[in-house]
Design a protein around this motif. Structure first.
Motif, PDB file in Angstrom:
ATOM      1  N   MET A  42     -10.934  -5.529  -2.039  1.00 28.88           N
ATOM      2  CA  MET A  42      -9.596  -4.967  -1.830  1.00 28.88           C
ATOM      3  C   MET A  42      -9.584  -5.097  -0.223  1.00 28.88           C
ATOM      4  N   THR A  43      -8.408  -5.718  -0.026  1.00 24.55           N
ATOM      5  CA  THR A  43      -8.093  -6.180   1.306  1.00 24.55           C
ATOM      6  C   THR A  43      -7.431  -4.632   1.998  1.00 24.55           C
ATOM      7  N   ALA A  44      -7.251  -4.851   3.337  1.00 24.35           N
ATOM      8  CA  ALA A  44      -6.477  -3.868   4.105  1.00 24.35           C
ATOM      9  C   ALA A  44      -5.315  -3.546   3.488  1.00 24.35           C
ATOM     10  N   HIS A  45      -4.619  -4.603   3.296  1.00 21.94           N
ATOM     11  CA  HIS A  45      -3.212  -4.576   2.661  1.00 21.94           C
ATOM     12  C   HIS A  45      -3.031  -3.705   1.502  1.00 21.94           C
ATOM     13  N   ASP A  46      -4.125  -4.090   0.645  1.00 21.33           N
ATOM     14  CA  ASP A  46      -3.931  -3.618  -0.793  1.00 21.33           C
ATOM     15  C   ASP A  46      -4.384  -2.050  -0.495  1.00 21.33           C
ATOM     16  N   GLN A  47      -5.380  -1.631   0.231  1.00 22.61           N
ATOM     17  CA  GLN A  47      -5.685  -0.145   0.543  1.00 22.61           C
ATOM     18  C   GLN A  47      -4.341   0.573   1.067  1.00 22.61           C
ATOM     19  N   GLU A  48      -3.594  -0.204   1.841  1.00 25.40           N
ATOM     20  CA  GLU A  48      -2.611   0.470   2.410  1.00 25.40           C
ATOM     21  C   GLU A  48      -1.441   0.699   1.370  1.00 25.40           C
ATOM     22  N   THR A  49      -1.215  -0.489   0.535  1.00 27.54           N
ATOM     23  CA  THR A  49      -0.329  -0.208  -0.495  1.00 27.54           C
ATOM     24  C   THR A  49      -0.888   0.866  -1.361  1.00 27.54           C
ATOM     25  N   SER A  50      -2.257   0.778  -1.968  1.00 27.86           N
ATOM     26  CA  SER A  50      -2.866   2.102  -2.778  1.00 27.86           C
ATOM     27  C   SER A  50      -2.285   3.227  -2.034  1.00 27.86           C
ATOM     28  N   ARG A  51      -2.499   3.552  -0.600  1.00 25.36           N
ATOM     29  CA  ARG A  51      -2.314   4.807  -0.348  1.00 25.36           C
ATOM     30  C   ARG A  51      -0.696   5.307  -0.256  1.00 25.36           C
ATOM     31  N   THR A  52       0.115   4.191  -0.027  1.00 22.40           N
ATOM     32  CA  THR A  52       1.553   4.308   0.033  1.00 22.40           C
ATOM     33  C   THR A  52       1.914   4.854  -1.123  1.00 22.40           C
ATOM     34  N   ASP A  53       1.278   4.160  -2.226  1.00 17.89           N
ATOM     35  CA  ASP A  53       1.917   4.239  -3.666  1.00 17.89           C
ATOM     36  C   ASP A  53       1.564   5.563  -4.139  1.00 17.89           C
ATOM     37  N   ALA A  93      11.975   0.633  -3.878  1.00 19.31           N
ATOM     38  CA  ALA A  93      10.676   0.520  -3.410  1.00 19.31           C
ATOM     39  C   ALA A  93       9.816   1.751  -3.785  1.00 19.31           C
ATOM     40  N   ASP A  94      10.540   2.756  -3.960  1.00 17.81           N
ATOM     41  CA  ASP A  94       9.522   3.934  -4.851  1.00 17.81           C
ATOM     42  C   ASP A  94       9.181   3.780  -6.263  1.00 17.81           C
ATOM     43  N   LYS A  95      10.329   3.318  -6.989  1.00 15.95           N
ATOM     44  CA  LYS A  95       9.978   2.960  -8.347  1.00 15.95           C
ATOM     45  C   LYS A  95       8.999   1.838  -8.342  1.00 15.95           C
ATOM     46  N   GLU A  96       9.024   0.669  -7.443  1.00 13.36           N
ATOM     47  CA  GLU A  96       7.798  -0.182  -7.600  1.00 13.36           C
ATOM     48  C   GLU A  96       6.577   0.563  -7.488  1.00 13.36           C
ATOM     49  N   SER A  97       6.684   1.414  -6.299  1.00 17.90           N
ATOM     50  CA  SER A  97       5.325   2.133  -6.217  1.00 17.90           C
ATOM     51  C   SER A  97       4.747   2.845  -7.233  1.00 17.90           C
ATOM     52  N   VAL A  98       5.704   3.444  -7.873  1.00 21.86           N
ATOM     53  CA  VAL A  98       5.247   4.376  -8.954  1.00 21.86           C
ATOM     54  C   VAL A  98       4.817   3.300 -10.217  1.00 21.86           C
ATOM     55  N   HIS A  99       5.228   2.311 -10.555  1.00 19.69           N
ATOM     56  CA  HIS A  99       4.966   1.189 -11.341  1.00 19.69           C
ATOM     57  C   HIS A  99       3.676   0.572 -11.149  1.00 19.69           C
ATOM     58  N   ARG A 100       3.522   0.367  -9.805  1.00 24.22           N
ATOM     59  CA  ARG A 100       2.134  -0.330  -9.407  1.00 24.22           C
ATOM     60  C   ARG A 100       0.973   0.726  -9.603  1.00 24.22           C
ATOM     61  N   TRP A 101       1.214   1.976  -9.104  1.00 25.62           N
ATOM     62  CA  TRP A 101       0.337   3.033  -9.493  1.00 25.62           C
ATOM     63  C   TRP A 101      -0.155   3.281 -10.677  1.00 25.62           C
ATOM     64  N   LEU A 102       0.952   3.238 -11.845  1.00 24.24           N
ATOM     65  CA  LEU A 102       0.603   3.308 -13.147  1.00 24.24           C
ATOM     66  C   LEU A 102       0.046   1.974 -13.706  1.00 24.24           C
ATOM     67  N   ALA A 103       0.143   1.072 -13.346  1.00 29.28           N
ATOM     68  CA  ALA A 103      -0.143  -0.417 -13.532  1.00 29.28           C
ATOM     69  C   ALA A 103      -1.917  -0.418 -13.218  1.00 29.28           C
ATOM     70  N   ALA A 104      -1.958  -0.100 -12.010  1.00 27.09           N
ATOM     71  CA  ALA A 104      -3.453   0.073 -11.440  1.00 27.09           C
ATOM     72  C   ALA A 104      -4.322   0.868 -12.226  1.00 27.09           C
ATOM     73  N   ARG A 105      -3.788   2.039 -13.110  1.00 27.44           N
ATOM     74  CA  ARG A 105      -4.593   2.932 -13.692  1.00 27.44           C
ATOM     75  C   ARG A 105      -4.376   2.581 -15.222  1.00 27.44           C
ATOM     76  N   GLY A 106      -4.203   1.206 -15.580  1.00 33.89           N
ATOM     77  CA  GLY A 106      -4.210   0.527 -16.826  1.00 33.89           C
ATOM     78  C   GLY A 106      -3.215   0.687 -17.812  1.00 33.89           C
ATOM     79  N   HIS A 107      -1.972   1.308 -17.172  1.00 35.14           N
ATOM     80  CA  HIS A 107      -0.627   1.611 -18.157  1.00 35.14           C
ATOM     81  C   HIS A 107       0.110   0.295 -18.027  1.00 35.14           C
ATOM     82  N   ARG A 108       0.741  -0.139 -19.452  1.00 39.50           N
ATOM     83  CA  ARG A 108       1.611  -0.841 -19.351  1.00 39.50           C
ATOM     84  C   ARG A 108       3.039  -0.481 -19.029  1.00 39.50           C
ATOM     85  N   ILE A 109       3.350  -1.334 -18.025  1.00 40.81           N
ATOM     86  CA  ILE A 109       4.893  -0.930 -17.412  1.00 40.81           C
ATOM     87  C   ILE A 109       5.894  -2.113 -18.377  1.00 40.81           C
TER      88      ILE A 109
END
Length: 101
Positions: free
Chosen positions: A1-12, A85-101
């Protein structure tokens, strides 16, 4: 995981932590039993697929920062400002946990 990915994960995570209580509160007004179940899943760190879909639909429907003016609509009133952007963050967060968006 890159630093950008980690920051995105934290933000999400921060976005999800801000919006899930609003979602649960709104759900409670409409279906107290469903809200209790969703809160129990949230508190335990697990979200069933159906609950994740409900969150996805809710955040999409509640985007309030759309760039539309009053004459163009939509008017989505609510207790929290939700951006695309908030919507996209929630979608990314759910997808990262294996949910189909």
């Amino acid at each position: 995981m890159t630093a950008h990915d980690q920051e995105t994960s934290r933000t999400d995570q921060q976005v999800v932590d801000r919006l899930v209580p609003v979602w649960l509160q709104e759900m409670e007004r409409h279906d107290a039993d469903a809200a209790r179940r969703a809160r129990a899943h949230w508190d335990s760190g697990t979200l069933p697929e159906e609950t994740a879909r409900d969150l996805t639909t809710w955040v999409t429907a509640r985007v309030t920062d759309t760039g539309f003016n009053e004459d163009e609509g939509p008017d989505v009133s609510g207790p929290a400002r939700i951006t695309p952007a908030d919507k996209e963050s929630v979608h990314r967060w759910l997808a990262a946990r294996g949910h189909r968006i």
